[in-house]
Structures are given as C-alpha cells and as structure tokens.
Design a protein around this motif. Structure first.
Motif, mmCIF file in Angstrom:
data_model
loop_
_atom_site.group_PDB
_atom_site.id
_atom_site.type_symbol
_atom_site.label_atom_id
_atom_site.label_comp_id
_atom_site.label_asym_id
_atom_site.label_seq_id
_atom_site.Cartn_x
_atom_site.Cartn_y
_atom_site.Cartn_z
ATOM 1 N N HIS A 159 0.825 -1.198 0.000
ATOM 2 C CA HIS A 159 0.000 0.000 0.000
ATOM 3 C C HIS A 159 0.864 1.254 0.000
ATOM 4 O O HIS A 159 1.938 1.274 0.605
ATOM 5 N N ARG A 174 -4.986 6.713 -1.867
ATOM 6 C CA ARG A 174 -5.330 6.609 -0.455
ATOM 7 C C ARG A 174 -4.553 7.672 0.312
ATOM 8 O O ARG A 174 -3.330 7.739 0.228
ATOM 9 N N ASP A 178 -7.629 8.845 5.125
ATOM 10 C CA ASP A 178 -8.368 7.603 4.903
ATOM 11 C C ASP A 178 -7.929 6.465 5.827
ATOM 12 O O ASP A 178 -8.625 5.447 5.917
#
Length: 563
Positions: A159, A174, A178
C-alpha cells in the motif's frame, strides 16, 4: 533567567532515578498521562499537546493495522518535518512495526533502492516537496501503484498512503485521512524490538540501513537530555530532518523526557530560525556548522536579542576554530556544545560538557557521554566506549596517537538490514565496530576527530589528511567552508582539489589560497586546484557533511581529467 545546569541535571536524575526499558510510544504515553495539556509540537500555525499527539498516534496505528501492518512489518515514511511525522512514528511503534524513514531529497532511483532494500510493506509519503514530485517518481518505479502497490518492481510493497499538499488529490489515491481508525490492541512491550532502520548518510557510497532498537533510541535520547541539562518544559527548535538521527534523537525523542516541546522547521533559513527562537521562546537550537555560519552572517547584518535561548549545539561536521568566539559574540551568553556521532552508534555519543573551557570546543569533538541510569557499569557508566586502533596492524594505540576510532556499547547497532557481508565487515573479531573515522583520544575520555580513512589520499607516495588543509583554508576570513578531495594525477598518483564556499561579498582568489597553503603546509599537501562552489550546490548528507566522493567526481568533470 535559566536555572543553573547542575540543578537542571540533578532534576532529570530525580525524575528518572533508575532505567526502565520501554518502547518509544510508552515514553510518549507516560508524559501524556502526566502532562496531557503541555505542548509537544509547536508550529507557526498550530500547537499539538501531548494528549493530541498520543491520540493521533493511536488513530494512525489503527489505520495502519487495517492495512495489514503488524509486528515486524516495515513502514517507509517519506516526510519532511511536519507534525504528522511525529505521530506516525509513534503509531508504528504501537504496532511493534519498524519505521524506515526516507530522505525526502532522494530522487527516483534512490527512492526505489530504499523501498526495495528495506522490504517496505507500506509507504507513507508526501505528494511533493519543493521541486520533488514523489507521485511522479512512483509512476516511473511502479506504474499503477495507486491500486496495485509496488507491483512487480516492489513486490513487498502492498500500500501507498499519501499526505497531500495544497491542491487536488489524484483519483484513486489513499490519503492519510483515509487510514485513521480505532486504536489497535497493544503489542507486548519489548524494548529490544527493532524500532527503526535508518539509512546511512552515504558520504562514501550506497546507503545502508542501520537497525536500531527501541532501547537504543530511548537510552540515547535520555542521555542527550541529561548531558545537555534539559529543564522541565524545555523547548528545542531545529530544521535538521527527523529522518536522520540528529534531528530524530537529539530533537524529537528528547523532549518527552522532560515534558518539553519541539519546534520543527521544514527547511533551513537563518532568518526563520532566529524568528522561531524568539517567537516560540526556544531554549535550545540544533545546528550543524554550515547552519551556524549562516545564522552568524544573518545576525551580523540583523542583530537580534534571543532572551529565552539557553543552549546551542553545533555539531555533525568539522567546525572552523573561530566559530565559537563568534557564536558567543552574536548569540549572547549561551551554553555551547559540540560532539561526534554516527548512525551506527545511535547519534551523538561524545559531547563536550556544559561549562567546558572553550579550548575543548576548539580542540576536541567531545567527551564520551556519561549516561546516568541509562549507562552500564561495564562501560564506565556510558552508552558507548571508543578506542583507537592502528588501521594496518590492529594494535590498540595509546592516548595522543592517531588511528581508526572503534566503538562498542549499548547503543551500537546489531548491523545493516539485509546486508550480511557489510555487517560482518562492520565488526572486528573482538566485537567492536569500525567507524571509518581517524582520530585520537586525549585525557578524561575526550576524543579528537582527525579525518576519514577513506578520505585520506597519497600524493607522490605521501599520505595527505584533507582536514589539515581544510583548517588552513577556513582560517582565511573570506572562507566559509573548504572541502579537499583527491583526483587522479598522472605524475603524482593523486592530487588535492579544494572546493571553497566563500562568505558573502568575499573577493578571495584561487592564487591567494594556494599561496596561503604553500606558506603553511608541506609541498605535497598543497592542493593543485582550487574551485569555488555555491553552498546550495554542495552535495551534503542530512547532517551537513560534504559527500566527498561526489565532489571528487565533480572535480574530475570540471577539470576534464581522464580518470
């Protein structure tokens, strides 16, 4: 008026009479419970209390846990000295994960190297900083990273989380907002867990990831607060990046030991530093000598009273000998210290003592730090001991003789992440580490740095120590910095090139500086070339040291030498 150093020092010992190993977030939580409303992070726009930082770190930890981050996972953090850096650091600690702080000046290939070499599972990054476009870099490194993470290029990277600057957020990205969530379950406290992998400055080549435990960082930061005599509520300002041990250990991690505050700046500017000291009532400022010199130039042009300032530490690189008198003249009656350290020993492990005579500042790089309850009897109450060894024979040398400085102790790294060969080479057969620095010890545990093993060179068969030449050059009133590097020479093997950063308005010439060297040094030590360089063009490490191998490469190109 500031209290006397001895009283401040005594109060820290009363507050922390015995050493209790703990993780970094536990130190934060103890201070937040004791003094929740005290300021911890002070910026021009907003102030965050200890309660604020503790709560935000819990929420960030919850968000990271939701992304799958667990104990032992690596989280890369590419962040300037923004407040987010602080609570994300503590969030990673709460999970028992490992933070990999990334130099925000890295370019694409350097960023790719660190992300791959560190096995980062998550990257938290700014979208841009100054002229650096990190999302553009990621597009080149791992196309589709918004949804696919690192893809084939960085298979361990799951990520990417972005801290957006002003402007629109790219679709599908993202953001930090978030990933805040409910606080996760606490990990079992283990101060021996690796907390950080901090990449070396790289003055001589490719950076290596230095592994540091919670206990190493806690002991080092406590000892900094103790030996510099932090008072209750002490305020420290700095623009040194918190991805580097100087800003991190001597700045961010020291404040909670006394319920103090940090005043971080995202970039160095002499006028802004002075303004921050005055407006935010800073007691302490962290500097490297290049910063100190720039502030002195500013104060010369714009004298400013700094009534709350108690202490100045100017360390991290070689200082011109006249700098200390000039600091006293411009800053007023402040406590001056300088020191010596490196990432492999968790920051500054030698520091001059508050109240030392000025010859200690001019002639040494500090004294092996007494660590109080954080120290070890086996180390004479210190965290790290140094010895001096002949680089050729391995013989331990007596005080006064120059050789390689070697270190051992509680704050010495277990090694470089994922680099077994380099880790093996770091250690001696009897358990000390090679620093790569040349120096000698003097009376009462003081040490003197004489140069770098890899920076010395041979001219016509004679060994040359660049620091000796640099001292002659920086004694000239028009020279702010001097950096001497070797280049190949058909007749002499190697010759010296002196890069000069001149003071503003200076009219010093190459011939004048060469003549100065001829009058003070043996012929083989006199640099063959003198080149002038703007300070902004000088390649430096995060701690302000010149990256001399890059200067050698630059000299070869500028002088069109056939290497």
């Amino acid at each position: 008026m500031a209290r006397m150093f001895r009283d401040r020092h005594a109060d820290i010992l009363k507050r922390h009479p015995v050493w209790r190993p703990r993780m970094l977030h536990e130190i934060l939580d103890e201070t937040a419970a004791e003094s929740p409303d005290r300021p911890f992070i002070i910026t021009d726009a907003v102030t965050y209390t200890y309660a604020d930082v503790a709560e935000r770190s819990k929420q960030a930890a919850g968000g990271l846990a939701a992304l799958g981050v667990a104990q032992g996972d690596h989280v890369a953090l590419l962040m300037a000295n923004h407040p987010d850096f602080v609570w994300i650091k503590y969030a990673i600690s709460r999970l028992g994960a490992v933070c990999v702080p990334v130099n925000f000046l890295n370019r694409r290939d350097e960023l790719a190297y660190v992300l791959a070499q560190s096995d980062a599972k998550v990257l938290i990054t700014m979208d841009r900083f100054r002229d650096l476009d990190y999302l553009g870099m990621l597009d080149d490194i791992a196309p589709g990273w918004e949804s696919a993470g690192g893809g084939d290029a960085l298979p361990r990277l799951s990520h990417v989380v972005v801290r957006p600057d002003a402007g629109a957020v790219r679709d599908g990205v993202r953001t930090l907002a978030d990933v805040y969530g409910d606080a996760p379950a606490s990990v079992n406290s283990d101060a021996e867990l690796v907390s950080d992998i901090i990449y070396t400055s790289g003055t001589t080549g490719q950076p290596k990831g230095v592994m540091m435990t919670h206990d190493m960082l806690a002991r080092a930061s406590f000892t900094s607060a103790l030996t510099r005599g932090f008072d209750d509520g002490w305020r420290v300002t700095f623009s040194l990046p918190m991805y580097h041990v100087y800003g991190y250990v001597e700045g961010m991690l020291t404040a909670p030991w006394v319920g103090g505050a940090i005043i971080p700046q995202t970039a160095f500017d002499p006028a802004e530093t002075v303004r921050a000291i005055v407006e935010h009532k800073a007691h302490d400022v962290l500097l490297v000598p290049t910063m100190t010199l720039a502030i002195l130039e500013h104060l010369k042009a714009s004298p400013t009273e700094m009534p709350d300032l108690v202490a100045v530490i100017s360390s991290g690189q070689r200082s011109p000998k006249g700098i200390w008198d000039e600091i006293r003249a411009r800053f007023g009656d402040v406590e001056l210290t300088t020191g010596y350290g490196m990432s492999e020993v968790t920051a500054t492990m030698a520091l001059t003592r508050v109240g030392d005579p000025d010859d200690k500042l001019r002639e040494t790089n500090g004294r092996m730090r007494d660590a109080g309850p954080a120290g070890s009897e086996d180390l004479r109450g210190k965290l790290v001991l140094y010895r001096v060894v002949d680089p050729q024979t391995g013989t331990v040398l007596p005080d006064g003789e120059t050789g390689e400085l070697q270190a051992r102790g509680l704050c010495v790294t277990q090694g470089y992440y994922n680099k077994p060969k380099e880790t093996e080479e770091l250690y001696t057969a009897d358990g000390w580490i090679h620093t790569g620095d040349l120096g000698h010890l003097v009376e009462d545990d003081y040490l003197v740095l004489d140069g770098r093993l890899k920076e010395s060179y041979r001219c016509g068969g004679e060994q040359v120590m660049p620091t000796e030449i640099e001292d002659v050059l920086t004694a000239h009133p028009d020279v702010m910095q001097a950096h001497v590097v070797p280049v190949p020479d058909a007749r002499m093997g190697e010759v010296g090139v002196a890069y000069i950063v001149a003071r503003n308005g200076a009219a010093v010439t190459e011939d004048e500086l060469v003549e100065r060297c001829k009058n003070s040094l043996a012929r083989f030590k006199v640099p063959k070339h003198v080149l002038f360089i703007h300070q902004a063009d000088l390649p430096v490490t995060p701690s302000g040291r010149a990256r001399k191998f890059l200067l050698s490469d630059r000299a070869i190109r500028e002088l069109e030498i056939d290497a």
